[in-house]
Design an enzyme around this catalytic site. Sequence first.
Site, PDB file in Angstrom:
ATOM      1  N   LYS A  26     -33.472  32.769  -8.588  1.00 23.42           N
ATOM      2  CA  LYS A  26     -34.806  32.244  -8.899  1.00 23.42           C
ATOM      3  C   LYS A  26     -35.728  32.363  -7.684  1.00 23.42           C
ATOM      4  CE  LYS A  26     -34.940  28.818 -11.702  1.00 23.42           C
ATOM      5  NZ  LYS A  26     -34.641  27.474 -12.171  1.00 23.42           N
ATOM      6  N   ARG A  96     -35.829  22.578  -8.372  1.00 26.13           N
ATOM      7  CA  ARG A  96     -34.904  23.262  -9.295  1.00 26.13           C
ATOM      8  C   ARG A  96     -33.821  24.003  -8.529  1.00 26.13           C
ATOM      9  NH1 ARG A  96     -38.397  24.968 -14.205  1.00 26.13           N
ATOM     10  NH2 ARG A  96     -40.439  24.477 -13.412  1.00 26.13           N
ATOM     11  N   GLY A 105     -28.930  26.301 -17.931  1.00 24.21           N
ATOM     12  CA  GLY A 105     -28.641  24.936 -18.350  1.00 24.21           C
ATOM     13  C   GLY A 105     -27.533  24.275 -17.552  1.00 24.21           C
ATOM     14  N   MET A 107     -27.350  23.761 -14.085  1.00 27.00           N
ATOM     15  CA  MET A 107     -27.699  23.008 -12.882  1.00 27.00           C
ATOM     16  C   MET A 107     -28.898  22.128 -13.182  1.00 27.00           C
ATOM     17  SD  MET A 107     -25.536  24.409 -10.680  1.00 27.00           S
ATOM     18  CE  MET A 107     -26.254  24.467  -9.069  1.00 27.00           C
ATOM     19  N   ARG A 352     -36.427  36.389 -14.712  1.00 22.48           N
ATOM     20  CA  ARG A 352     -35.052  36.794 -14.405  1.00 22.48           C
ATOM     21  C   ARG A 352     -34.618  37.796 -15.463  1.00 22.48           C
ATOM     22  NH1 ARG A 352     -32.281  31.041 -16.124  1.00 22.48           N
ATOM     23  NH2 ARG A 352     -33.238  30.935 -18.152  1.00 22.48           N
ATOM     24  N   HIS A 468     -30.760  25.472 -25.744  1.00 21.96           N
ATOM     25  CA  HIS A 468     -29.504  25.583 -25.003  1.00 21.96           C
ATOM     26  C   HIS A 468     -28.438  26.285 -25.836  1.00 21.96           C
ATOM     27  CE1 HIS A 468     -25.556  24.042 -23.694  1.00 21.96           C
ATOM     28  NE2 HIS A 468     -26.052  24.272 -22.498  1.00 21.96           N
ATOM     29  N   ARG A 574       4.844  52.223 -31.511  1.00 19.81           N
ATOM     30  CA  ARG A 574       6.054  51.389 -31.430  1.00 19.81           C
ATOM     31  C   ARG A 574       6.798  51.517 -32.756  1.00 19.81           C
ATOM     32  NH1 ARG A 574       2.172  47.627 -28.623  1.00 19.81           N
ATOM     33  NH2 ARG A 574       3.146  46.919 -26.674  1.00 19.81           N
ATOM     34  N   GLU A 758       8.845  50.671 -16.919  1.00 18.57           N
ATOM     35  CA  GLU A 758       8.523  49.259 -17.172  1.00 18.57           C
ATOM     36  C   GLU A 758       9.520  48.321 -16.500  1.00 18.57           C
ATOM     37  OE1 GLU A 758       8.532  48.529 -21.405  1.00 18.57           O
ATOM     38  OE2 GLU A 758      10.121  49.963 -21.746  1.00 18.57           O
ATOM     39  N   SER A 777       4.985  56.728 -18.881  1.00 17.28           N
ATOM     40  CA  SER A 777       3.941  55.822 -19.376  1.00 17.28           C
ATOM     41  C   SER A 777       4.286  54.440 -18.845  1.00 17.28           C
ATOM     42  CB  SER A 777       3.930  55.836 -20.904  1.00 17.28           C
ATOM     43  OG  SER A 777       2.968  54.918 -21.351  1.00 17.28           O
ATOM     44  N   GLY A 779       4.660  50.817 -18.738  1.00 17.71           N
ATOM     45  CA  GLY A 779       4.696  49.672 -19.662  1.00 17.71           C
ATOM     46  C   GLY A 779       4.459  48.421 -18.840  1.00 17.71           C
ATOM     47  N   ASN A 781       3.389  45.539 -19.507  1.00 19.73           N
ATOM     48  CA  ASN A 781       3.763  44.206 -20.013  1.00 19.73           C
ATOM     49  C   ASN A 781       5.129  43.839 -19.450  1.00 19.73           C
ATOM     50  OD1 ASN A 781       1.477  44.488 -21.590  1.00 19.73           O
ATOM     51  ND2 ASN A 781       2.611  45.186 -23.376  1.00 19.73           N
ATOM     52  N   ASP A 782       6.086  44.730 -19.663  1.00 19.60           N
ATOM     53  CA  ASP A 782       7.426  44.450 -19.142  1.00 19.60           C
ATOM     54  C   ASP A 782       7.470  44.575 -17.624  1.00 19.60           C
ATOM     55  OD1 ASP A 782       9.303  43.668 -21.145  1.00 19.60           O
ATOM     56  OD2 ASP A 782       8.951  45.604 -22.096  1.00 19.60           O
ATOM     57  N   CYS A 843       0.427  52.126 -21.036  1.00 21.76           N
ATOM     58  CA  CYS A 843       0.321  51.681 -22.429  1.00 21.76           C
ATOM     59  C   CYS A 843       0.543  50.172 -22.586  1.00 21.76           C
ATOM     60  CB  CYS A 843       1.270  52.455 -23.325  1.00 21.76           C
ATOM     61  SG  CYS A 843       2.994  52.166 -22.911  1.00 21.76           S
ATOM     62  N   TYR A 863      -4.291  59.113 -18.403  1.00 25.63           N
ATOM     63  CA  TYR A 863      -4.891  58.400 -19.539  1.00 25.63           C
ATOM     64  C   TYR A 863      -4.522  56.919 -19.535  1.00 25.63           C
ATOM     65  CZ  TYR A 863      -0.291  58.475 -21.800  1.00 25.63           C
ATOM     66  OH  TYR A 863       1.033  58.287 -22.084  1.00 25.63           O
TER      67      TYR A 863
HETATM   68  C1  PEP Z   1       5.100  47.289 -22.114  1.00 24.94           C
HETATM   69  O1  PEP Z   1       6.143  46.733 -21.810  1.00 24.94           O
HETATM   70  O2  PEP Z   1       4.093  47.312 -21.394  1.00 24.94           O
HETATM   71  C2  PEP Z   1       4.988  47.976 -23.407  1.00 24.94           C
HETATM   72  C3  PEP Z   1       3.920  48.662 -23.732  1.00 24.94           C
HETATM   73  O3  PEP Z   1       6.006  47.803 -24.289  1.00 24.94           O
HETATM   74  P1  PEP Z   1       6.181  46.501 -25.214  1.00 24.94           P
HETATM   75  O4  PEP Z   1       4.948  45.692 -25.073  1.00 24.94           O
HETATM   76  O5  PEP Z   1       6.382  47.038 -26.579  1.00 24.94           O
HETATM   77  O6  PEP Z   1       7.389  45.892 -24.620  1.00 24.94           O
HETATM   78 MG    MG Z   2       7.986  47.167 -22.934  1.00 22.77          MG
END
Ligand code: PEP
Ligand code: MG
Length: 887
Positions: A26, A96, A105, A107, A352, A468, A574, A758, A777, A779, A781-782, A843, A863
């Site tokens: 501001k 202000r 809204g 502060m 702003r 608001h 999967r 993974e 690839s 993984g 998550n694991d 992935c 990718y």
């Molecule tokens: C992962 O582990 O990142 C993965 C893509 O496999 P999933 O989630 O199926 O275990």
């Molecule tokens: Mg996995």
Amino acid sequence: MNKLILNFKSNEFKKLKNPKEFLGGKGVNLSRMGKMGLPVPPGFTISTKVCDLFYKNKKKLTKKIVNSIKNELKIIEKETDKKFGDLKNPLLVSVRSGARVSMPGMMDTILNLGLNDKTVLALAKKTSNMRFAKDSYRRFIQMYSNVVMGVESYNFEELIENYKLTKGVLLDTELDENDWDGLIQDFKNVVKDKANKKFPQNVFDQLYGAVSAVFLSWESNRAKIYRKLNQIPSDWGTAVNVQSMVFGNMGSNCATGVVFTRNPSDGSNKIYGEYLINAQGEDVVAGTRTPQYMTKEARKNANAKEQSMEESMPKVFKQLKKILNILEKYYKDMQDVEFTVENKKLWMLQTRSGKRTSKSAVKIAVDMVKEKLISKKEAVLRIDPNSLDTLLHSTLDEKSEIKIIANGLPASPGAASGKVVFSSDEAERLNGMMQDTILVRIETSPEDIHGMHAAKGILTARGGMTSHAAVVARGMGRPCISGSSEIDINYENKIFKTSNFEVKEGDIITIDGSTGRVILGKVPTVKPEISGDFSKLMSWADDFRKLKVRTNAETPTDTKTARDFGAEGIGLCRTEHMFFDEDRILSVREMILSKTKEDRNKALAKLLPYQKKDFIEIFKIMNGLPVTVRLLDPPLHEFLPKNEKEINDVSKALDLPIKEIESRINELHEHNPMLGHRGCRLGISFPEIYEMQCKAMFEALVECKKKKYKSIIPEIMIPLVSTEAEIKIMKDLVVRVANRVKKKNKVKIDYLVGTMIELPRAALKAKDIAKHADFFSFGTNDLTQTTFGISRDDSGKFLNDYIENKIFDIDPFISIDDGVGDLIEMATLKGRKQNKSIKLGICGEHGGDPKSIKFCAKIGLNYVSCSPYRVPVARLAAAQAQLIKKN
Ligand code: PEP
Ligand code: MG
């Protein structure tokens, strides 16, 4: 930089390296408008550095700062020819907050500061308007006592409401100077009673109290929540702007308003906003009076009777329009402007960058490229990839029958259904139980921020398009209807009524924030398409990015959705998800529970045609694009029969006694299934399962060739590999099956074999694994689960504590952690060293997270692969990653 406080006109401004960091958004914009020669009331900014000093000095202003404030006040006094606390011509100021980024809204603001029992009379005399002076004083007492002295506003509202009842009037504007005089006395008594202190009469005490309160508001609960939701660091602090007051509430030649240079809801290039005659700023945003339209066209479209500003104040309107044009050209962005008209003179109070819906953000960016205001690159960089999410979600299916029970203002687009709740706490409670809610309030205030976040949509009875509720909902991407005066809310009984309906807490309603319709029950929705401005922006993004974007999909519907959203292949199919269908699960159970290889093969033979059919369909949709097929991964127990009926069915199918089935189920039980018999470990124990899957896929390829579909080179992916031997054995299996199918059908089959990385050991041994892999690839998550040793299924229970204790900035299952990142980078280098042409992708869920995508672009992956609805988000994030990398 010595000066900690800067006048809006100070030349020191030029010396600032990061003016926004120092003066807040501001403050910087007020200084800039002042320098452009626009009508800005004189004032100064107390910098964020002072906020820091304030907290270091035990939450007190230092002597040095107090003296600087006094000096700066003198400059304003000179500019305005008024004097602070003077009994003839008193200077009044507004105080202000102004953080580095706008926190609407969040502060605190105090207006009319400098009024006391004596200066109020001077103001009355000077303006020849006793009612205005008293009204301003009571507003000041209300705001100041609330913000600085902690007296809750309802204490004052109650007094006003009761007084109006006794007097038999409805509106505040019907109260005269004597009424306000009496109420001012009552207000002061309330303050003394609740705060144990008298309302301060010394104007300097008022000022220092207000400045301190703004600094303190940076650490208020609502500001903390807002910061957390928007990832704003707590050490930024806020600046404070002290500015001479101008009045929009001195009579019918006065007004105040909020205006956007373009429509923040749909992005059309038309000024858009609201104003109120004879009012002060907070009347417009607080939603206590329903404001009037700015333009004649908008008023006509809304069928409203009250004159627009274009009609009531044509000259000032013209001047304002010109200024809006100047501001937009200067900032090269849509502006959100506050203004006041004091006795026909226009004053600019702030500008702003305007908050906008995702839809309008895209339209405005594309239009501004057409208007040659910004480049394509700027347009691509300007859109927050995560915000696209709201554009990709559904709108109401107009073909379905709906029962409209009320209408309101279309404040934030999108459709949402859920149970009606009347409090933010209830919305939060039900959200914790995964239940969708619509938060219904008379109006919202900053205290409702957690409820607005927890609810799927917001409906208010009062307030305009810039109330608001409307502003915050648009920022959050929540559908919102504001100002639905047709609904009458009773908080106590937890119901709202319209002329014909009564809706109780817990009843389901749908709101359509794009049209303002409130509908009884749940309404089906339809999927949006990528077209028009959105597809144009996406095509610019595609020109800039190097990372390819694939999708995680296994059903034809998801595959098609992802293709429509621009996926360039499947990065993760999967296959276990193809087994869960009702007509297949029995065969899967037969396969798992079979005691002999023969029985297992029988069951697998039943599954093969299903798998083959699915692959044919997916290959057809992907039309030549790469498809990564992952062989079966999850622990077998996920497929086991759970109830009596399911056990009976398998017992019949396998012709085995129930007891035996039950004992086999017990045998298969695992204590830690995530680290158990899953991934390629299944392929090692039961190669026939993977053989069936490969056979189904290669036969599907042969079929596609026969049907002359565009040829696909599938990428067969082995899950949960940690050793070279595992991938070697699995690859041999794939090659063996491929050769068999080739021989039988006398056709050439092309395919790749690769693995998921993974597990930490796989990353460490990437060089050996790459000897047998055409691709990796990640993984994530694991990989995140196993690197931290944190179960991905149980982390929700304690990760919040880790975030609160600042151990994690963000959930590592959402955004790649840098330790996990090191493993990925190492595996990338090792993999490439062994096999120069190895294809690398990701992935895990992180493949759709913009921050993680930036990391993937940095380390040169080929990718990212993400869920279908994240594909456009990933396309844009990949382009931004590339553009930022170049800079
Ligand atoms: C992962 O582990 O990142 C993965 C893509 O496999 P999933 O989630 O199926 O275990
Ligand atoms: Mg996995």
